[in-house]
Every structure is written in C-alpha cells, then in structure tokens.
Design a protein around this motif. Sequence first.
Motif, PDB file in Angstrom:
ATOM      1  N   GLY A 258       8.251  -3.629  33.061  1.00 43.60           N
ATOM      2  CA  GLY A 258       8.227  -2.806  34.261  1.00 43.60           C
ATOM      3  C   GLY A 258       9.518  -2.897  35.051  1.00 43.60           C
ATOM      4  O   GLY A 258       9.972  -1.906  35.639  1.00 43.60           O
ATOM      5  N   THR A 259      10.130  -4.068  35.056  1.00 44.53           N
ATOM      6  CA  THR A 259      11.422  -4.223  35.719  1.00 44.53           C
ATOM      7  C   THR A 259      12.492  -3.375  35.041  1.00 44.53           C
ATOM      8  O   THR A 259      13.378  -2.822  35.700  1.00 44.53           O
ATOM      9  CB  THR A 259      11.833  -5.704  35.724  1.00 44.53           C
ATOM     10  N   CYS A 260      12.407  -3.256  33.721  1.00 38.77           N
ATOM     11  CA  CYS A 260      13.337  -2.378  32.994  1.00 38.77           C
ATOM     12  C   CYS A 260      13.142  -0.923  33.405  1.00 38.77           C
ATOM     13  O   CYS A 260      14.117  -0.154  33.491  1.00 38.77           O
ATOM     14  CB  CYS A 260      13.129  -2.529  31.485  1.00 38.77           C
ATOM     15  N   ALA A 261      11.898  -0.524  33.656  1.00 39.76           N
ATOM     16  CA  ALA A 261      11.631   0.839  34.113  1.00 39.76           C
ATOM     17  C   ALA A 261      12.236   1.079  35.494  1.00 39.76           C
ATOM     18  O   ALA A 261      12.771   2.159  35.775  1.00 39.76           O
ATOM     19  CB  ALA A 261      10.126   1.101  34.138  1.00 39.76           C
ATOM     20  N   LEU A 262      12.160   0.083  36.360  1.00 39.21           N
ATOM     21  CA  LEU A 262      12.784   0.195  37.676  1.00 39.21           C
ATOM     22  C   LEU A 262      14.296   0.334  37.549  1.00 39.21           C
ATOM     23  O   LEU A 262      14.922   1.133  38.252  1.00 39.21           O
ATOM     24  CB  LEU A 262      12.435  -1.028  38.526  1.00 39.21           C
ATOM     25  N   ALA A 263      14.882  -0.442  36.651  1.00 40.97           N
ATOM     26  CA  ALA A 263      16.326  -0.355  36.431  1.00 40.97           C
ATOM     27  C   ALA A 263      16.720   1.037  35.953  1.00 40.97           C
ATOM     28  O   ALA A 263      17.742   1.600  36.379  1.00 40.97           O
ATOM     29  CB  ALA A 263      16.769  -1.410  35.421  1.00 40.97           C
ATOM     30  N   LEU A 264      15.926   1.610  35.066  1.00 35.76           N
ATOM     31  CA  LEU A 264      16.221   2.946  34.565  1.00 35.76           C
ATOM     32  C   LEU A 264      16.174   3.970  35.690  1.00 35.76           C
ATOM     33  O   LEU A 264      17.054   4.846  35.793  1.00 35.76           O
ATOM     34  CB  LEU A 264      15.230   3.319  33.458  1.00 35.76           C
ATOM     35  N   LEU A 305      22.557   4.685  30.103  1.00 35.57           N
ATOM     36  CA  LEU A 305      21.228   5.158  30.496  1.00 35.57           C
ATOM     37  C   LEU A 305      20.359   5.459  29.286  1.00 35.57           C
ATOM     38  O   LEU A 305      19.176   5.099  29.248  1.00 35.57           O
ATOM     39  CB  LEU A 305      21.340   6.410  31.359  1.00 35.57           C
ATOM     40  N   ARG A 306      20.921   6.124  28.312  1.00 31.41           N
ATOM     41  CA  ARG A 306      20.129   6.483  27.131  1.00 31.41           C
ATOM     42  C   ARG A 306      19.709   5.228  26.358  1.00 31.41           C
ATOM     43  O   ARG A 306      18.609   5.170  25.801  1.00 31.41           O
ATOM     44  CB  ARG A 306      20.918   7.438  26.239  1.00 31.41           C
ATOM     45  N   ALA A 307      20.587   4.244  26.285  1.00 33.05           N
ATOM     46  CA  ALA A 307      20.226   2.986  25.622  1.00 33.05           C
ATOM     47  C   ALA A 307      19.154   2.254  26.408  1.00 33.05           C
ATOM     48  O   ALA A 307      18.217   1.675  25.825  1.00 33.05           O
ATOM     49  CB  ALA A 307      21.462   2.105  25.454  1.00 33.05           C
ATOM     50  N   MET A 308      19.266   2.252  27.743  1.00 32.41           N
ATOM     51  CA  MET A 308      18.237   1.648  28.581  1.00 32.41           C
ATOM     52  C   MET A 308      16.891   2.331  28.369  1.00 32.41           C
ATOM     53  O   MET A 308      15.843   1.675  28.319  1.00 32.41           O
ATOM     54  CB  MET A 308      18.643   1.747  30.057  1.00 32.41           C
ATOM     55  N   LEU A 312      13.589   0.646  26.563  1.00 30.53           N
ATOM     56  CA  LEU A 312      12.420   0.519  27.434  1.00 30.53           C
ATOM     57  C   LEU A 312      11.176   1.063  26.764  1.00 30.53           C
ATOM     58  O   LEU A 312      10.133   0.399  26.728  1.00 30.53           O
ATOM     59  CB  LEU A 312      12.668   1.262  28.753  1.00 30.53           C
ATOM     60  N   TRP A 313      11.248   2.276  26.221  1.00 31.51           N
ATOM     61  CA  TRP A 313      10.045   2.868  25.620  1.00 31.51           C
ATOM     62  C   TRP A 313       9.627   2.121  24.369  1.00 31.51           C
ATOM     63  O   TRP A 313       8.433   2.048  24.056  1.00 31.51           O
ATOM     64  CB  TRP A 313      10.282   4.344  25.325  1.00 31.51           C
ATOM     65  N   GLN A 314      10.578   1.564  23.649  1.00 30.36           N
ATOM     66  CA  GLN A 314      10.216   0.731  22.495  1.00 30.36           C
ATOM     67  C   GLN A 314       9.409  -0.484  22.951  1.00 30.36           C
ATOM     68  O   GLN A 314       8.372  -0.816  22.366  1.00 30.36           O
ATOM     69  CB  GLN A 314      11.486   0.283  21.763  1.00 30.36           C
ATOM     70  N   ALA A 315       9.865  -1.152  24.008  1.00 29.97           N
ATOM     71  CA  ALA A 315       9.160  -2.328  24.512  1.00 29.97           C
ATOM     72  C   ALA A 315       7.787  -1.953  25.064  1.00 29.97           C
ATOM     73  O   ALA A 315       6.775  -2.617  24.780  1.00 29.97           O
ATOM     74  CB  ALA A 315       9.997  -3.017  25.592  1.00 29.97           C
ATOM     75  N   ALA A 316       7.734  -0.876  25.853  1.00 31.90           N
ATOM     76  CA  ALA A 316       6.458  -0.459  26.436  1.00 31.90           C
ATOM     77  C   ALA A 316       5.472  -0.033  25.354  1.00 31.90           C
ATOM     78  O   ALA A 316       4.264  -0.302  25.444  1.00 31.90           O
ATOM     79  CB  ALA A 316       6.691   0.686  27.424  1.00 31.90           C
ATOM     80  N   VAL A 335      15.414  -7.212  24.258  1.00 32.70           N
ATOM     81  CA  VAL A 335      16.461  -6.205  24.074  1.00 32.70           C
ATOM     82  C   VAL A 335      16.459  -5.221  25.245  1.00 32.70           C
ATOM     83  O   VAL A 335      17.511  -4.851  25.776  1.00 32.70           O
ATOM     84  CB  VAL A 335      16.260  -5.461  22.735  1.00 32.70           C
ATOM     85  N   ALA A 336      15.266  -4.805  25.669  1.00 28.93           N
ATOM     86  CA  ALA A 336      15.165  -3.865  26.787  1.00 28.93           C
ATOM     87  C   ALA A 336      15.725  -4.468  28.069  1.00 28.93           C
ATOM     88  O   ALA A 336      16.436  -3.795  28.829  1.00 28.93           O
ATOM     89  CB  ALA A 336      13.713  -3.444  26.992  1.00 28.93           C
ATOM     90  N   LYS A 337      15.432  -5.748  28.311  1.00 31.99           N
ATOM     91  CA  LYS A 337      15.914  -6.367  29.547  1.00 31.99           C
ATOM     92  C   LYS A 337      17.421  -6.619  29.489  1.00 31.99           C
ATOM     93  O   LYS A 337      18.103  -6.540  30.517  1.00 31.99           O
ATOM     94  CB  LYS A 337      15.172  -7.691  29.809  1.00 31.99           C
ATOM     95  N   ILE A 338      17.948  -6.895  28.330  1.00 29.52           N
ATOM     96  CA  ILE A 338      19.405  -7.048  28.191  1.00 29.52           C
ATOM     97  C   ILE A 338      20.095  -5.739  28.574  1.00 29.52           C
ATOM     98  O   ILE A 338      21.041  -5.723  29.366  1.00 29.52           O
ATOM     99  CB  ILE A 338      19.772  -7.466  26.752  1.00 29.52           C
ATOM    100  N   TRP A 339      19.600  -4.632  28.010  1.00 27.56           N
ATOM    101  CA  TRP A 339      20.200  -3.337  28.329  1.00 27.56           C
ATOM    102  C   TRP A 339      19.969  -2.968  29.789  1.00 27.56           C
ATOM    103  O   TRP A 339      20.858  -2.398  30.449  1.00 27.56           O
ATOM    104  CB  TRP A 339      19.639  -2.253  27.408  1.00 27.56           C
ATOM    105  N   ALA A 340      18.785  -3.254  30.311  1.00 27.87           N
ATOM    106  CA  ALA A 340      18.495  -2.912  31.706  1.00 27.87           C
ATOM    107  C   ALA A 340      19.409  -3.667  32.656  1.00 27.87           C
ATOM    108  O   ALA A 340      19.977  -3.089  33.592  1.00 27.87           O
ATOM    109  CB  ALA A 340      17.035  -3.221  32.024  1.00 27.87           C
TER     110      ALA A 340
END
Length: 400
Positions: A258-264, A305-308, A312-316, A335-340
């Motif tokens: 969810g934090t990755c979604a906020l970052a996006l 942004l596209r990588a984030m 994110l959707w892969q993790a979710a 991986v998602a949090k690294i990119w975020a």
Amino acid sequence: MDFTFTEEQRAAVEAARAVFSGTAPDGVPSPALTPGAVAEDIDRRLWGELAASDLLGLTLSEEYGGAGLDPVALCLVLRESAKVLARVPLLESCAVAMAVERYGESGLAAELLPRAARGELVLTAGANGRTGHDPAELAVTVRPEGEGDGPAARPGKETDSPGDSPAAPSGWVLDGVQSAVPWAQAADLIAVPARTGDGRSVLALVDRTREGVTLADQVSTSGERLAEVRLDAVRIDARELIDAAGAWEWLRSLLTTGTCALALGVGERVLAMTAEYTGKREQFGFPVATFQAVAVQAADRYIDLRAMEVTLWQAAWRISSGADGPLPPAGDIAVAKIWASEGVRRIVQTAQHLHGGFGADTDYPLHRFHAWAKQIELSLGPAAAHEEALGDLLAAHPLS
C-alpha cells in the motif's frame, strides 16, 4: 501478464476520484512553516465521505458491510488518495481490518469490521519497531496473564500443573515500544506485532486508552502526527490476540504494498505538475518543456513511474491471488518497494530542479509533495533495506 482492471475495480477508482475531488493538498498549514504537527486530527470530513461512499469497507466481505474486493482495488484507491495528500489512515485502517477478517476469530471480526466499514472505528498499526531499523515484532513482548518472568507459553496453550489439559489463557500482557505509529492519536485500536517467549510473532489489538498505554507525540517529515506507543504491562483479552501463523507477516506485506501505491500516486501528481509548469514557463521565447535537457529528464522520470506501476501491480496481484512464482510474494513486494522508494525520490528531486526556485515556494504545493515523498520513501524500510531482503530471498531460492 494482463494488468487490466475489473469493472468493480474501475468503479472503485471513479468513486475515489469523486470523493477526493473536494480535497486540496494545501488544506492544512505548510510543514515547512509549522514547528510541530500541521494538524491535531485526521481529516474527519474526508473520513466521513469515504465511509459514506463505502470505500472504507471496499475490501471486506459483504457480511461485514463491505464490497468484497481485493488488495489491488485498495491500492487503486490509495493511489488516488496520494494525489491530493489525503490526511486519513485509509491504508492502515483497511489493512488491519483485512488482517482481522483473514486471521482473527469470527466473533472479533463480527464485532469490529462492520464498525470499521462505517468509519466508526479507526484502526492503525505499529510497523516500525522501536527504532525503525529493527523488525517491529521484536520491539514488544507478550506473555500469558499471570505468568512471571519465565519464558512465555505458546499462545493458546497454558498448563497449570503436570497432567492438566492445556487451557487457553484468559488474557495476555504486552510490554515494549512501537515508534512512529501513524495516526495513533486518532485511532481507536492499534495493531501491535509482538513476540512470544518461544519466538512466534503474533498480532495484538490494543485500545489506545487501555491502562498502561502511553502515547508520546512525534512528527513525520510530512508534518503529520505520529506517536511513540509505549506498552507497560498492558493487558488484553485472549480474543484480542491474533495468533494465527503468518498474520503479522501478511499485514506487513499489505502495508508495504500500500505504501508503494501511495508513492505512485504522489509521483504521478508531481510529474503532472511539472509537465504543466514547464509547458507554460518560457525562456528565450519558448516553453522550457521544448528544451532537450528538460524533456530528457522528464522522460527518465516517466520511465520511473512506469516501473513503479508495474512492480506495484505485480506485488498486489501476488498478495491478492496467492499465485506461485519463482520467489515468494515477499520478493515481488521488495522489488516494488525498491522502485517506489528510489523512483519517488528521483521524481520529486527532478520536479524541484525543473521548477527552479518556484518549487520551494511555500505558496505552491510542490514542497508538500516533496515532504510526503520523503516520508513514503523511508516508511516500512528504505530501498537499501529491501535490497538486502531481496538478496536474502535470492540466496534462499536460487533462480534456475
């Protein structure tokens, strides 16, 4: 992989946009000009609107007043909330409610979840431990009520004397500290990870007004109130302890995703602000957006942004579906949090550069997004921490 969203997920996004359309990022004093917290409470008006739009129960079952959607839908709504810097514990409250439904007793779920869906009960979680660098579950210990300083028994088992049948304790006692708990002063219940004497991680639901609970104010980089939650022999009932295997780990994974979604959401809004500004700002008679140096920097951040987004959707999706993969879901989440973390930092830094001195003007909202981005970058571990976790996973699960 097909990341096309369902009709229900798209409807949730539209509902969220309608609710957040009335929220301004600069609705509270600037964190750059405020020595303490920018506000004493969450945005109660917005919280009520989220409840009225059924977005607080989005991921809960219909029997609890929810819509029965998955973590992907929650992340879609969180992305929209971040675009307006919504000052509500949407992530924390929804994530804890989902953990209660998934791992808690049915009676506890029936008592708490309908109220959470209606917005009457605000939930949060302590996920940063004592310092923010050590595992959160190690910061608090839990033992059966009445037990002395000896090793704590396994939750759900207690033997009075040899030959007695194992009996569940009537209550549990918590000791320890959780730092930087978001929205704790506004929450009714705090989900606290704790460690038993035999090394198991459990999840305790603690009323912030319970005897032995002390909240000390802390302030986030974004200017929001956090709290150091100190637990001194705090007693909870047996039903308030979730001891199902994997409960805390699952909640931590959902909070991180969810934090990755906020970052996006923050990154998308900041890049849009930058595109608008550079398209209007002129030098030598031309918009600065037409200059190659500006365009290249903006393009690099668009790639971020596209990588984030895709990570994110892969993790979710892994959390939602439970699908197998070459690595456990924790690998995709790392991986998602690294990119975020890295991506949102680069985006706000480039935005400040392309805005020139205007980006630091406290009458312009960009500096607020910069502060939120820094908070999100470090929340639940910076990129370096997740890179280390990913390395450990790769060592334990060699890819063929």
